[in-house]
Scaffold this active site. Structure first.
Site, PDB file in Angstrom:
ATOM      1  N   ASN A  93      26.679  43.501  51.468  1.00 45.15           N
ATOM      2  CA  ASN A  93      25.196  43.507  51.797  1.00 45.15           C
ATOM      3  C   ASN A  93      24.995  41.700  51.849  1.00 45.15           C
ATOM      4  OD1 ASN A  93      24.839  45.827  52.192  1.00 45.15           O
ATOM      5  ND2 ASN A  93      23.807  46.391  50.466  1.00 45.15           N
ATOM      6  N   CYS A 143      21.545  46.766  53.644  1.00 47.11           N
ATOM      7  CA  CYS A 143      22.464  47.871  54.012  1.00 47.11           C
ATOM      8  C   CYS A 143      22.493  48.640  52.742  1.00 47.11           C
ATOM      9  CB  CYS A 143      23.639  47.289  54.637  1.00 47.11           C
ATOM     10  SG  CYS A 143      23.668  46.143  55.736  1.00 47.11           S
ATOM     11  N   ARG A 182      17.429  52.899  53.848  1.00 45.47           N
ATOM     12  CA  ARG A 182      17.347  51.521  53.953  1.00 45.47           C
ATOM     13  C   ARG A 182      17.528  51.240  55.272  1.00 45.47           C
ATOM     14  NH1 ARG A 182      18.674  49.368  48.894  1.00 45.47           N
ATOM     15  NH2 ARG A 182      19.684  47.430  49.798  1.00 45.47           N
TER      16      ARG A 182
END
Length: 607
Positions: free
Chosen positions: A100, A2, A27
């Site tokens: 993340n 992420c 991404r």
């Protein structure tokens, strides 16, 4: 996988967060959100879908805060939904976190927190971390974060803000990348450099174990490496490199940057008088290179396909046995590694989770490890004993293109250099150097055929399946061509060695099955022509990538895309270009999201 962005300073934070998230769209994500400290109160907004949905929501509110964090989420725990989107807040709403990675022991921690009265709203592991930090928070956010992360297992890159300890962002990293941008009276943080590009070129890459407290005027180490301010890197590319410019998509722009990419990769590294290549970053003497008994290449995805071509180059030119391993599998078996083995890890981002973990396993077994990486200052080059940077600049499109050809150029130079230490003559080396120098101009010639390839795409845009075939060094190109088509057009495609067609896939061939055959005039050309005849006998539609001047193949294939003649080992640098363009134009005709294909992320930073 992420995107994270954060800012602390004196400017209104909302435009900075949205611009940063926009630069991280490549991404891959399914939802987005922001949290802003607004007069010492948290304002949190999040939405499912594209960033435009969040922008529309925020257009109806007024935020003036100067500290905030933002996130684009790619779902792991919990389906894409507004409630599962980041940022997540603790139970009393005084703390927000973006994360993340994956908290592997979140279920046990969640049970403990529920027993202590915490009530959870989402299905995510991240919300557990928010509640855990809140559990420890009194008036020192950095201390609470340090206590919380000491309890969790798994990967994380987190940024946390709190109304109970305002004026700062606390960030921590373990296995998921974070980079701090250094400004004047302001600081930034993100999961990748492009988010910072418009604001600063001075960055600090956090390492595993680093916990930092970021204010407008300083970066304080809470845990990990001291004196982070002395570890500043100067980013080598300009902000406009991360812009599409005149191109409709980043992928097309990056395909057209491939000649320049190869030029940058080889610049200053070729020595024509000696028929050799100088790769100073290897940190290996001629004697050490001579003592290499075997090479093991570790990579994932497109980098793995590049590794297969590297295997061909190294075995053909340097006569060293090479094995190419999926990094994701290497670490979960018990590979046989020997003292004379050299490991080469390939990753465009330098942060691919499986490749980084495989490198750690190789080093644990005492292997020397080299890296081939595009992104400077990332995890992989810090872990390896030496290596080569691609110098390709930012690659924004999820489907890798220019980094692939840059990697092939590096493998060719490495094979040339190792071959010169072993068995390649000066005359042979000079011929190889001259051929490599011609590649950028020859690539440009192939790019000039874009209109022809675009017209060809209309015939196959509605295909449900496709087959890609090649032999020798062109077999990995068949794999890569099929992958590109799958990634961005969502057409099912398979790559095969051409001779293996008879062992199964030939059953699928009919007048509705397009078959792309990579067929340059090389040492296995006649065999590939025979395979084309077998396809035509079953009414298959053949698109051939062939060497200029090959009239014979034009009589057999339905469509031919020609590439200039070069050395056999260098043909993949030319034949991949039409495969990339074909996949691109088919995807455009199908109305697909080329730069951000569904379910995919640019950097796979979780297992």
């Amino acid at each position: 996988m992420c995107g994270i962005v954060g800012y602390v300073g004196s400017k209104p934070v909302l435009p900075i967060l949205l611009a940063g998230l926009n630069r991280l769209e490549y991404r891959g994500y399914d939802s987005a959100g922001i949290a802003v400290l607004e007069e010492d109160q948290l304002a949190v907004y999040k939405e499912v879908g594209k960033l435009s949905e969040l922008r529309e929501m925020l257009s109806m509110v007024e935020l003036t805060g100067t500290i905030g964090i933002g996130h684009t989420r790619w779902a792991t725990h919990g389906e894409p939904s507004r409630i599962n989107a980041h940022p997540h807040v603790g139970g009393n709403g005084s703390l927000a976190i973006v994360h993340n990675g994956i908290v592997e022991n979140y279920e046990q921690i969640k049970r403990d927190l529920i027993e202590r009265g915490h009530v959870f709203q989402s299905d995510t592991d991240t919300e557990v971390l928010a509640h855990l930090i809140e559990e420890y928070l009194e008036d020192d956010l950095a201390k609470a974060v340090a206590q919380a992360v000491s309890r969790i297992q798994g990967a994380y890159g987190i940024c946390v803000i709190s109304s109970r300890d305002p004026g700062k962002i606390v960030a921590a990293r373990n296995g998921s990348p974070l980079v701090v941008g250094i400004g004047e009276g302001e600081h930034f943080i993100a999961s990748d450099v492009p988010a910072l590009a418009p604001y600063t070129q001075r960055v600090v890459f956090l390492e595993d174990g680093d916990i930092v407290l970021i204010t407008p005027t300083e970066i304080q180490t809470v845990s990990g490496r001291p004196e982070l301010a002395k570890l500043v890197h100067q980013v080598e590319w300009e902000p406009q490199q991360a812009e599409k410019g005149k191109f409709p998509h980043f992928m097309l722009k990056e395909i057209f940057e491939e000649p320049d990419t190869v030029s940058r990769v080889i610049k200053g590294r070729l020595i024509e008088s000696e028929g050799d290549a100088h790769l100073g970053g290897l940190n290996m003497s001629p004697k050490e290179l001579l003592n290499v008994d075997r090479i093991v290449i570790l990579a994932c995805g497109t980098s793995w396909h590049a590794g297969l071509i590297g295997e061909y180059m190294l075995e053909e030119m340097a006569r060293i046995p090479v094995e190419v391993e999926y990094a994701s599998e290497f670490r979960y078996r018990n590979p046989v590694m020997r003292p004379g083995d050299l490991v080469i890890a390939v990753s465009q981002s330098g942060e691919t989770k499986d490749t980084v973990a495989a490198v750690l396993e190789a080093k644990r077994r005492g292997c020397r490890v080299l890296g081939i990486v595009n992104a400077v200052g990332t995890s992989l080059p810090r872990l390896t004993d030496g290596g080569v940077y691609l110098r390709a600049g930012p690659e924004i499109g999820v489907a890798s293109t220019k980094a692939f050809v840059g990697t092939l150029a590096v493998f060719f130079m490495l094979a040339l250099h190792m071959g010169r230490q072993r068995n390649t003559s000066n005359a042979q080396g000079r011929r190889m150097v001259r051929a490599l120098r011609q590649i950028p101009d020859q690539m440009q010639q192939v790019l000039e055929k874009e209109g022809e390839i675009e017209a060809l795409a209309q015939f196959f845009a509605r295909a449900g399946n496709a087959l890609y075939l090649g032999r020798g060094v062109s077999f990995p190109l068949a794999l890569e061509g099929a992958l590109k088509l799958k990634e961005i057009s969502y057409i099912h495609a398979e790559g095969y060695p051409a001779a293996e067609m008879k062992h199964g896939p030939i059953a699928l061939i009919d007048e509705n099955m397009p078959v792309v055959v990579v067929a340059p005039q090389d040492s296995v050309y006649e065999k590939v022509v025979s395979n084309i005849e077998e396809i035509k006998a079953r009414h298959g539609k053949v698109i051939a990538v062939a060497t200029e001047g090959d009239a014979e193949i034009a009589n057999r294939a339905d469509h031919v895309i020609y590439i200039p003649e070069t050395l056999e080992a260098l043909t993949p640098l030319l034949s991949v270009v039409p495969l990339q363009l074909l996949a691109y134009h088919i995807a455009v005709r199908r109305g697909c999201s080329v730069d951000q294909p569904k379910n995919l992320a640019k950097s796979v930073t979780v297992e």
